[in-house]
Design a protein around this motif. Structure first.
Motif, mmCIF file in Angstrom:
data_model
loop_
_atom_site.group_PDB
_atom_site.id
_atom_site.type_symbol
_atom_site.label_atom_id
_atom_site.label_comp_id
_atom_site.label_asym_id
_atom_site.label_seq_id
_atom_site.Cartn_x
_atom_site.Cartn_y
_atom_site.Cartn_z
ATOM 1 N N THR A 116 0.870 -1.169 0.000
ATOM 2 C CA THR A 116 0.000 0.000 0.000
ATOM 3 C C THR A 116 0.908 1.220 0.000
ATOM 4 O OG1 THR A 116 -1.739 -1.144 1.248
ATOM 5 C CG2 THR A 116 -1.803 1.256 1.222
ATOM 6 N N THR A 117 0.856 2.002 -1.071
ATOM 7 C CA THR A 117 1.768 3.116 -1.255
ATOM 8 C C THR A 117 1.719 4.086 -0.085
ATOM 9 O OG1 THR A 117 1.389 2.968 -3.630
ATOM 10 C CG2 THR A 117 2.387 4.989 -2.825
ATOM 11 N N LEU A 118 2.885 4.544 0.357
ATOM 12 C CA LEU A 118 2.920 5.558 1.400
ATOM 13 C C LEU A 118 2.223 6.816 0.905
ATOM 14 C CD1 LEU A 118 4.957 3.585 2.679
ATOM 15 C CD2 LEU A 118 6.231 5.565 3.485
ATOM 16 N N THR A 150 3.082 -4.806 7.938
ATOM 17 C CA THR A 150 2.681 -3.946 9.035
ATOM 18 C C THR A 150 2.619 -2.497 8.566
ATOM 19 O OG1 THR A 150 3.131 -3.335 11.331
ATOM 20 C CG2 THR A 150 5.029 -3.482 9.861
ATOM 21 N N ILE A 151 1.888 -1.677 9.292
ATOM 22 C CA ILE A 151 1.867 -0.257 8.976
ATOM 23 C C ILE A 151 3.227 0.351 9.295
ATOM 24 C CG2 ILE A 151 0.998 0.441 11.256
ATOM 25 C CD1 ILE A 151 -0.660 2.604 9.736
ATOM 26 N N GLU A 152 3.654 1.286 8.472
ATOM 27 C CA GLU A 152 4.903 1.986 8.720
ATOM 28 C C GLU A 152 4.676 3.487 8.635
ATOM 29 O OE1 GLU A 152 7.393 1.683 4.667
ATOM 30 O OE2 GLU A 152 6.961 -0.282 5.543
ATOM 31 N N TYR A 153 5.353 4.194 9.520
ATOM 32 C CA TYR A 153 5.259 5.645 9.604
ATOM 33 C C TYR A 153 6.620 6.263 9.309
ATOM 34 C CZ TYR A 153 0.813 5.062 12.141
ATOM 35 O OH TYR A 153 -0.472 4.746 12.514
ATOM 36 N N VAL A 154 6.587 7.477 8.780
ATOM 37 C CA VAL A 154 7.811 8.255 8.580
ATOM 38 C C VAL A 154 7.831 9.320 9.668
ATOM 39 C CG1 VAL A 154 9.189 9.624 6.983
ATOM 40 C CG2 VAL A 154 7.688 7.819 6.113
ATOM 41 N N ASP A 190 17.339 13.488 3.143
ATOM 42 C CA ASP A 190 17.808 12.445 2.236
ATOM 43 C C ASP A 190 17.494 11.043 2.744
ATOM 44 O OD1 ASP A 190 18.889 14.257 0.364
ATOM 45 O OD2 ASP A 190 20.727 14.447 1.562
ATOM 46 N N GLU A 191 17.440 10.884 4.050
ATOM 47 C CA GLU A 191 17.187 9.573 4.636
ATOM 48 C C GLU A 191 16.047 9.673 5.641
ATOM 49 O OE1 GLU A 191 20.713 7.854 6.227
ATOM 50 O OE2 GLU A 191 21.822 7.947 4.333
ATOM 51 N N PRO A 192 14.797 9.618 5.174
ATOM 52 C CA PRO A 192 13.651 9.688 6.090
ATOM 53 C C PRO A 192 13.639 8.529 7.077
ATOM 54 C CG PRO A 192 12.962 9.075 3.865
ATOM 55 C CD PRO A 192 14.392 9.473 3.765
ATOM 56 N N ASP A 193 13.166 8.807 8.268
ATOM 57 C CA ASP A 193 13.158 7.823 9.356
ATOM 58 C C ASP A 193 11.880 6.996 9.276
ATOM 59 O OD1 ASP A 193 13.469 6.377 11.648
ATOM 60 O OD2 ASP A 193 13.389 8.095 13.022
ATOM 61 N N HIS A 210 -1.496 14.339 8.299
ATOM 62 C CA HIS A 210 -0.421 14.661 7.356
ATOM 63 C C HIS A 210 0.703 13.613 7.369
ATOM 64 C CE1 HIS A 210 -2.456 18.362 6.756
ATOM 65 N NE2 HIS A 210 -1.411 19.114 6.447
ATOM 66 N N MET A 211 0.606 12.646 8.258
ATOM 67 C CA MET A 211 1.667 11.638 8.397
ATOM 68 C C MET A 211 1.787 10.766 7.150
ATOM 69 S SD MET A 211 3.937 9.777 9.982
ATOM 70 C CE MET A 211 3.929 10.488 11.625
ATOM 71 N N TRP A 212 2.996 10.635 6.606
ATOM 72 C CA TRP A 212 3.242 9.680 5.525
ATOM 73 C C TRP A 212 3.250 8.272 6.122
ATOM 74 C CZ3 TRP A 212 3.687 10.246 0.270
ATOM 75 C CH2 TRP A 212 3.751 11.559 -0.222
ATOM 76 N N HIS A 213 2.446 7.388 5.544
ATOM 77 C CA HIS A 213 2.328 6.036 6.060
ATOM 78 C C HIS A 213 1.848 5.112 4.951
ATOM 79 C CE1 HIS A 213 -1.777 7.490 6.193
ATOM 80 N NE2 HIS A 213 -2.205 6.241 6.307
ATOM 81 N N GLY A 214 2.007 3.823 5.172
ATOM 82 C CA GLY A 214 1.565 2.805 4.230
ATOM 83 C C GLY A 214 2.042 1.456 4.729
ATOM 84 N N SER A 215 2.185 0.500 3.827
ATOM 85 C CA SER A 215 2.643 -0.828 4.248
ATOM 86 C C SER A 215 3.271 -1.561 3.074
ATOM 87 C CB SER A 215 1.481 -1.663 4.820
ATOM 88 O OG SER A 215 0.455 -1.823 3.859
ATOM 89 N N GLY A 216 4.242 -2.417 3.401
ATOM 90 C CA GLY A 216 4.917 -3.211 2.385
ATOM 91 C C GLY A 216 4.154 -4.487 2.050
#
Length: 309
Positions: A116-118, A150-154, A190-193, A210-216
Motif C-alpha cells: 500500500t503506497t505511502l 505492518t503499517i509503517e510511519y515516517v 535524504d534519509e527519512p526515518d 499529514h503523516m506519511w504512512h503505508g505498508s509493504g
C-alpha cells in the motif's frame, strides 16, 4: 483527559502514538470472526458498505481485501468504530471539543498481498471545514510485524508540506515509498526515518492526517494481516460551502445535500463531546464495549522524539 501530557507531546512531535492493549482479546476475537462473513457479503444490518474490494468468489487469491464504511453494515464492527473512548483519545490528540467519524476501512492482507503506497490521509480531505483536521486510529486485529505488511510511519513527516501529488494507492509501478522519498527531498531530508511497527492484536496506532504512512508486501506465508482503520474529524466539521466546495472525497462527498453544508450525523456520527453528548441513534444502534476503559492510558510504544520546529 484520557491521555497523559507525555503521550500527547509524543504524538505532536513524532506524528503518531501507540496505545497498547486498548482492545482486549475477547473483543478482538469478536471482530475477527466477522471479517470473513463480511467479505463474503453477509451484511448483518442489510446495508452495503460504501466500498467492497475482494470477495471469496471472484477475488484473486492473495489479493488485499478492503471494505469502507463497514460500521453501517455490521454492528459488531460498529461497536468499536463508534466507541466514545477512541473518539475521546482522538479529540485529546487533535485538541478538539468533540469528535465525528469521517469514515472507516477494514483490511485483510494475505501472504503475497501487494504494498500500500505511502501517502498522507489529508491528501483526500479538501471537501470539509475546518480543513484537513484529521486523526486516524489504526487497530491491529492480527499480529503486525516487519515483513508481514505492518503499517509503517515516517517519523516527523506530519510536519512536511502536504503533497500536491496523490500517489497510486495499490500496486505502484515504482517503489511504494517513492512518492514519500520525493516529498522528503523537497524538505531537505535524504534519509527519512521509516518506522515499521510491531503490534499485538488489540494495539492501536494513532496518527496525524499529514503523516506519511503505508505498508509493504506481506512476505509471511502463515500470516494474514488484518486491521481496522478509523478516521476522525472535529465534531463541528461541515462540508465546504457552495462556491468553495473542492471536489474530492468521493465517498464522503456523495452525502452532501444540495444547499446544505451540514455533515448529516446519520452518515458522519458524533461519537464523543466534552459535554457527554453523542449522536442520538448510537445508544440504540450498538453497544460501546470500551465504555469501562479507564483514563491514563500510559502503556505506550516509546519512540525517539523529534520536533516540527
Amino acid at each position: 483527559m484520557v491521555l497523559t501530557d507525555k503521550q500527547i507531546k509524543s504524538f505532536h512531535e513524532d506524528g503518531f502514538l501507540i496505545v497498547k492493549n486498548l482492545l482486549d482479546e475477547e473483543l478482538v476475537n469478536r471482530l475477527v470472526k466477522r471479517i470473513d462473513p463480511l467479505f463474503a457479503g453477509e451484511f448483518e444490518t442489510g446495508v452495503y458498505p460504501d466500498e467492497w474490494h475482494w470477495n471469496p468468489y471472484l477475488g484473486l487469491p492473495g489479493a488485499s481485501g478492503q471494505m469502507t464504511s463497514v460500521w453501517k453494515s455490521d454492528r459488531v464492527m460498529a461497536s468499536v468504530i463508534l466507541s466514545a473512548k477512541i473518539g475521546e483519545i482522538a479529540a485529546d490528540l487533535g485538541n478538539w471539543n468533540g469528535t465525528r467519524i469521517l469514515g472507516d476501512s477494514l483490511w485483510t492482507k494475505p501472504f503475497g498481498a501487494t504494498e500500500t503506497t505511502l501517502h498522507q490521509d489529508s491528501m483526500y480531505s479538501f471537501y470539509y471545514t475546518p480543513a484537513q483536521k484529521e486523526v486516524v486510529c489504526w487497530i491491529a486485529l492480527s499480529h503486525a510485524m516487519p515483513g508481514g505488511s505492518t503499517i509503517e510511519y515516517v517519523r516527523g513527516s506530519h510536519c512536511w508540506a502536504l503533497s500536491d501529488t496523490v500517489p497510486e494507492f495499490h500496486g505502484p509501478k515504482k517503489s511504494y515509498r517513492w512518492e514519500m522519498e520525493q516529498a522528503a527531498k523537497r524538505v531537505g531530508i535524504d534519509e527519512p526515518d521509516v518506522v515499521q511497527l510491531e503490534l499485538e492484536p488489540g494495539d492501536c496506532a494513532f496518527h496525524h492526517g499529514h503523516m506519511w504512512h503505508g505498508s509493504g508486501k506481506n512476505l509471511m506465508p502463515d500470516l494474514v494481516r488484518q486491521s481496522l482503520v478509523i478516521a476522525y474529524i472535529p465534531a463541528e466539521s461541515k462540508f465546504m460551502p457552495a462556491g468553495a466546495y473542492v471536489p474530492g472525497g468521493y465517498i464522503a462527498g456523495r452525502y452532501k445535500r444540495y444547499g446544505d453544508d451540514t455533515m448529516d450525523e446519520s452518515f458522519f456520527p458524533i461519537v464523543w463531546q466534552q459535554d457527554g453528548k453523542r449522536s442520538q441513534f448510537l445508544a440504540e444502534y450498538c453497544e460501546d464495549p470500551l465504555v469501562s476503559v479507564g483514563a491514563g492510558l500510559s502503556d505506550i510504544f516509546t519512540v525517539k522524539q523529534t520536533s516540527c520546529t
